[in-house]
Design an enzyme around this catalytic site. Sequence first.
Site, PDB file in Angstrom:
ATOM      1  N   LYS A 121       2.443  -1.863 -10.824  1.00 16.31           N
ATOM      2  CA  LYS A 121       3.743  -2.346 -10.168  1.00 16.31           C
ATOM      3  C   LYS A 121       3.578  -3.789  -9.668  1.00 16.31           C
ATOM      4  O   LYS A 121       4.406  -4.791  -9.993  1.00 16.31           O
ATOM      5  CB  LYS A 121       4.178  -1.360  -8.996  1.00 16.31           C
ATOM      6  CG  LYS A 121       4.235   0.068  -9.617  1.00 16.31           C
ATOM      7  CD  LYS A 121       4.768   0.845  -8.353  1.00 16.31           C
ATOM      8  CE  LYS A 121       3.640   1.175  -7.340  1.00 16.31           C
ATOM      9  NZ  LYS A 121       2.507   1.756  -7.938  1.00 16.31           N
TER      10      LYS A 121
ATOM     11  N   ARG B 146      -3.634   9.935  -3.376  1.00 19.20           N
ATOM     12  CA  ARG B 146      -2.524   9.102  -3.639  1.00 19.20           C
ATOM     13  C   ARG B 146      -1.829   9.613  -4.770  1.00 19.20           C
ATOM     14  O   ARG B 146      -0.461   9.766  -4.788  1.00 19.20           O
ATOM     15  CB  ARG B 146      -3.020   7.646  -3.788  1.00 19.20           C
ATOM     16  CG  ARG B 146      -3.714   6.906  -2.459  1.00 19.20           C
ATOM     17  CD  ARG B 146      -4.308   5.846  -2.783  1.00 19.20           C
ATOM     18  NE  ARG B 146      -3.903   4.676  -3.320  1.00 19.20           N
ATOM     19  CZ  ARG B 146      -4.581   3.769  -4.280  1.00 19.20           C
ATOM     20  NH1 ARG B 146      -5.952   3.895  -4.054  1.00 19.20           N
ATOM     21  NH2 ARG B 146      -4.109   2.971  -4.816  1.00 19.20           N
TER      22      ARG B 146
ATOM     23  N   ARG C 123       9.761   5.230  -1.076  1.00 22.51           N
ATOM     24  CA  ARG C 123       8.680   6.175  -1.776  1.00 22.51           C
ATOM     25  C   ARG C 123       8.788   7.703  -1.269  1.00 22.51           C
ATOM     26  O   ARG C 123       8.276   8.511  -1.486  1.00 22.51           O
ATOM     27  CB  ARG C 123       7.471   5.813  -1.100  1.00 22.51           C
ATOM     28  CG  ARG C 123       5.937   5.601  -2.000  1.00 22.51           C
ATOM     29  CD  ARG C 123       5.144   4.468  -1.008  1.00 22.51           C
ATOM     30  NE  ARG C 123       3.869   4.472  -1.834  1.00 22.51           N
ATOM     31  CZ  ARG C 123       3.320   3.536  -2.104  1.00 22.51           C
ATOM     32  NH1 ARG C 123       3.806   2.373  -1.753  1.00 22.51           N
ATOM     33  NH2 ARG C 123       1.931   3.518  -2.704  1.00 22.51           N
TER      34      ARG C 123
ATOM     35  N   ARG D 211     -10.161  -2.089  -4.551  1.00 25.02           N
ATOM     36  CA  ARG D 211      -9.376  -1.992  -3.208  1.00 25.02           C
ATOM     37  C   ARG D 211     -10.011  -1.094  -2.007  1.00 25.02           C
ATOM     38  O   ARG D 211     -10.642  -0.096  -2.846  1.00 25.02           O
ATOM     39  CB  ARG D 211      -8.081  -2.017  -3.239  1.00 25.02           C
ATOM     40  CG  ARG D 211      -7.144  -2.832  -2.302  1.00 25.02           C
ATOM     41  CD  ARG D 211      -5.668  -2.966  -2.637  1.00 25.02           C
ATOM     42  NE  ARG D 211      -5.177  -1.193  -2.462  1.00 25.02           N
ATOM     43  CZ  ARG D 211      -3.830  -0.887  -2.739  1.00 25.02           C
ATOM     44  NH1 ARG D 211      -3.024  -1.984  -3.335  1.00 25.02           N
ATOM     45  NH2 ARG D 211      -3.274   0.124  -2.655  1.00 25.02           N
TER      46      ARG D 211
ATOM     47  N   ARG E  65     -10.237  -1.801 -10.033  1.00 26.88           N
ATOM     48  CA  ARG E  65      -9.539  -2.709  -8.994  1.00 26.88           C
ATOM     49  C   ARG E  65     -10.506  -2.888  -7.773  1.00 26.88           C
ATOM     50  O   ARG E  65     -10.771  -4.049  -7.285  1.00 26.88           O
ATOM     51  CB  ARG E  65      -8.398  -2.415  -8.748  1.00 26.88           C
ATOM     52  CG  ARG E  65      -7.637  -3.373  -8.074  1.00 26.88           C
ATOM     53  CD  ARG E  65      -6.063  -3.079  -7.758  1.00 26.88           C
ATOM     54  NE  ARG E  65      -5.811  -1.808  -6.934  1.00 26.88           N
ATOM     55  CZ  ARG E  65      -4.964  -1.442  -6.347  1.00 26.88           C
ATOM     56  NH1 ARG E  65      -3.663  -1.870  -6.697  1.00 26.88           N
ATOM     57  NH2 ARG E  65      -4.620  -0.106  -5.828  1.00 26.88           N
TER      58      ARG E  65
HETATM   59  N1  LIG Z   1      -0.887  -2.909 -18.523  1.00 23.71           N
HETATM   60  C1  LIG Z   1      -2.022  -3.101 -18.140  1.00 23.71           C
HETATM   61  N2  LIG Z   1      -3.241  -2.924 -18.860  1.00 23.71           N
HETATM   62  C2  LIG Z   1      -4.441  -2.821 -18.024  1.00 23.71           C
HETATM   63  N3  LIG Z   1      -4.717  -3.024 -16.809  1.00 23.71           N
HETATM   64  C3  LIG Z   1      -3.716  -3.401 -15.920  1.00 23.71           C
HETATM   65  C4  LIG Z   1      -2.383  -3.325 -16.424  1.00 23.71           C
HETATM   66  N4  LIG Z   1      -1.450  -3.685 -15.424  1.00 23.71           N
HETATM   67  C5  LIG Z   1      -2.169  -3.799 -14.420  1.00 23.71           C
HETATM   68  N5  LIG Z   1      -3.423  -3.289 -14.745  1.00 23.71           N
HETATM   69  C6  LIG Z   1      -4.734  -3.534 -13.817  1.00 23.71           C
HETATM   70  O1  LIG Z   1      -4.662  -2.095 -13.010  1.00 23.71           O
HETATM   71  C7  LIG Z   1      -4.961  -2.353 -11.722  1.00 23.71           C
HETATM   72  C8  LIG Z   1      -3.685  -1.932 -10.919  1.00 23.71           C
HETATM   73  O2  LIG Z   1      -2.555  -2.744 -11.177  1.00 23.71           O
HETATM   74  P1  LIG Z   1      -1.361  -2.761  -9.862  1.00 23.71           P
HETATM   75  O3  LIG Z   1      -2.219  -3.347  -8.640  1.00 23.71           O
HETATM   76  O4  LIG Z   1      -0.552  -3.950 -10.470  1.00 23.71           O
HETATM   77  O5  LIG Z   1      -1.053  -1.404  -9.894  1.00 23.71           O
HETATM   78  P2  LIG Z   1      -0.057  -0.963  -8.724  1.00 23.71           P
HETATM   79  O6  LIG Z   1       0.852  -0.229  -9.603  1.00 23.71           O
HETATM   80  O7  LIG Z   1       0.778  -1.962  -7.785  1.00 23.71           O
HETATM   81  O8  LIG Z   1      -1.010  -0.101  -7.821  1.00 23.71           O
HETATM   82  P3  LIG Z   1      -0.828   0.420  -6.255  1.00 23.71           P
HETATM   83  O9  LIG Z   1       0.515   1.093  -6.140  1.00 23.71           O
HETATM   84  O10 LIG Z   1      -1.909   1.189  -6.130  1.00 23.71           O
HETATM   85  O11 LIG Z   1      -1.072  -0.754  -5.444  1.00 23.71           O
HETATM   86  C9  LIG Z   1      -5.339  -3.810 -11.386  1.00 23.71           C
HETATM   87  O12 LIG Z   1      -6.583  -4.162 -11.334  1.00 23.71           O
HETATM   88  C10 LIG Z   1      -4.409  -4.607 -12.616  1.00 23.71           C
HETATM   89  O13 LIG Z   1      -5.223  -5.905 -13.115  1.00 23.71           O
HETATM   90  N1  LIG Z   2       6.737   2.997   1.252  1.00 23.02           N
HETATM   91  C1  LIG Z   2       5.668   3.345   1.978  1.00 23.02           C
HETATM   92  N2  LIG Z   2       5.998   4.394   2.500  1.00 23.02           N
HETATM   93  C2  LIG Z   2       4.915   4.883   3.221  1.00 23.02           C
HETATM   94  N3  LIG Z   2       3.504   4.519   2.957  1.00 23.02           N
HETATM   95  C3  LIG Z   2       3.452   3.150   2.274  1.00 23.02           C
HETATM   96  C4  LIG Z   2       4.400   2.515   1.790  1.00 23.02           C
HETATM   97  N4  LIG Z   2       4.058   1.679   1.008  1.00 23.02           N
HETATM   98  C5  LIG Z   2       2.898   1.614   1.430  1.00 23.02           C
HETATM   99  N5  LIG Z   2       2.439   2.433   2.049  1.00 23.02           N
HETATM  100  C6  LIG Z   2       0.841   3.048   2.307  1.00 23.02           C
HETATM  101  O1  LIG Z   2       0.033   1.678   1.810  1.00 23.02           O
HETATM  102  C7  LIG Z   2      -0.645   2.077   1.035  1.00 23.02           C
HETATM  103  C8  LIG Z   2      -1.086   1.267  -0.070  1.00 23.02           C
HETATM  104  O2  LIG Z   2       0.386   1.009  -0.589  1.00 23.02           O
HETATM  105  P1  LIG Z   2       0.404   0.104  -2.176  1.00 23.02           P
HETATM  106  O3  LIG Z   2       1.650   0.136  -2.621  1.00 23.02           O
HETATM  107  O4  LIG Z   2      -0.366   1.221  -3.198  1.00 23.02           O
HETATM  108  O5  LIG Z   2      -0.292  -1.155  -1.938  1.00 23.02           O
HETATM  109  C9  LIG Z   2      -0.279   3.687   0.455  1.00 23.02           C
HETATM  110  O6  LIG Z   2      -1.181   4.540  -0.089  1.00 23.02           O
HETATM  111  C10 LIG Z   2       0.343   4.243   1.648  1.00 23.02           C
HETATM  112  O7  LIG Z   2      -0.516   4.500   2.538  1.00 23.02           O
END
Ligand SMILES: Nc1ncnc2c1ncn2[C@@H]1O[C@H](COP(=O)(O)OP(=O)(O)OP(=O)(O)O)[C@@H](O)[C@H]1O
Ligand SMILES: Nc1ncnc2c1ncn2[C@@H]1O[C@H](COP(=O)(O)O)[C@@H](O)[C@H]1O
Length: 193
Positions: free
Chosen positions: A13, A148, A88, A137, A135
């Site tokens: 995303k 999660r 969410r 984090r 990743r």
């Molecule tokens: N199409 C893809 N193929 C392979 N790796 C990917 C792809 N898209 C994203 N990634 C990698 O996967 C990891 C997660 O991607 P991203 O942070 O965009 O996910 P997210 O859905 O925002 O996750 P979160 O909800 O945990 O924040 C990152 O390290 C990113 O570089």
């Molecule tokens: N919309 C949300 N509702 C509740 N908690 C949230 C929301 N967005 C983010 N969070 C919290 O943050 C972490 C990391 O979010 P990412 O979207 O993966 O960066 C998530 O696990 C929630 O604890």
Amino acid sequence: MHLIFMGPPGAGKGTQAQLLSALWKIPHISTGDILRACVVAKTDLGQKAQSYMDRGELVPDELLMDIVQERMNQSDARAGWILDGFPRTVAQAAFFDKLLCEVGGGVSSSGKDCDLRAVNLDVPDNILVARLLSRGRQDDNEETIRRRLQVYREQTEPLIEFYRNREQLVAVDGDRAMESVTAQLQQALSGDS
Ligand SMILES: Nc1ncnc2c1ncn2[C@@H]1O[C@H](COP(=O)(O)OP(=O)(O)OP(=O)(O)O)[C@@H](O)[C@H]1O
Ligand SMILES: Nc1ncnc2c1ncn2[C@@H]1O[C@H](COP(=O)(O)O)[C@@H](O)[C@H]1O
């Protein structure tokens, strides 16, 4: 263009939202990024949110409402936005509908003139886990990732049906190379701007 990006943790995303935000010149609004900035700044909200985030739990709905409302009211959000990670829960989606009626700048949440789209990126669990572990984090450890994913299935996945019923769902295969996912999104959303 008014987009909600859904999909499990690691679906891509943030990656896709960032690319399309630059392409379409609309802000990428990530509630996770906003919360992480609050944690780093040690604000009151950050201190309340941190333990939930560290455990892979959702931060309580009521703590999200004000930050989303404040962000949506900023001037750069008038021309459109990509919301990443919000809503969410069903309660957040209901709050968001109400917010759009009040401050939507002409965007309604439903109805025939509405351009709101909810994009779901679908990716199998084993790929999600591998992506998140690489990743790296703070919340990308095996135990928190499992929690999660579970929280996603229980609390967020029902929103797919919610937006499908309103004919706003755009489903995209996220288990492809990044450029291919971007191309699918551009194609699916073309004509919506
Ligand atoms: N199409 C893809 N193929 C392979 N790796 C990917 C792809 N898209 C994203 N990634 C990698 O996967 C990891 C997660 O991607 P991203 O942070 O965009 O996910 P997210 O859905 O925002 O996750 P979160 O909800 O945990 O924040 C990152 O390290 C990113 O570089
Ligand atoms: N919309 C949300 N509702 C509740 N908690 C949230 C929301 N967005 C983010 N969070 C919290 O943050 C972490 C990391 O979010 P990412 O979207 O993966 O960066 C998530 O696990 C929630 O604890």
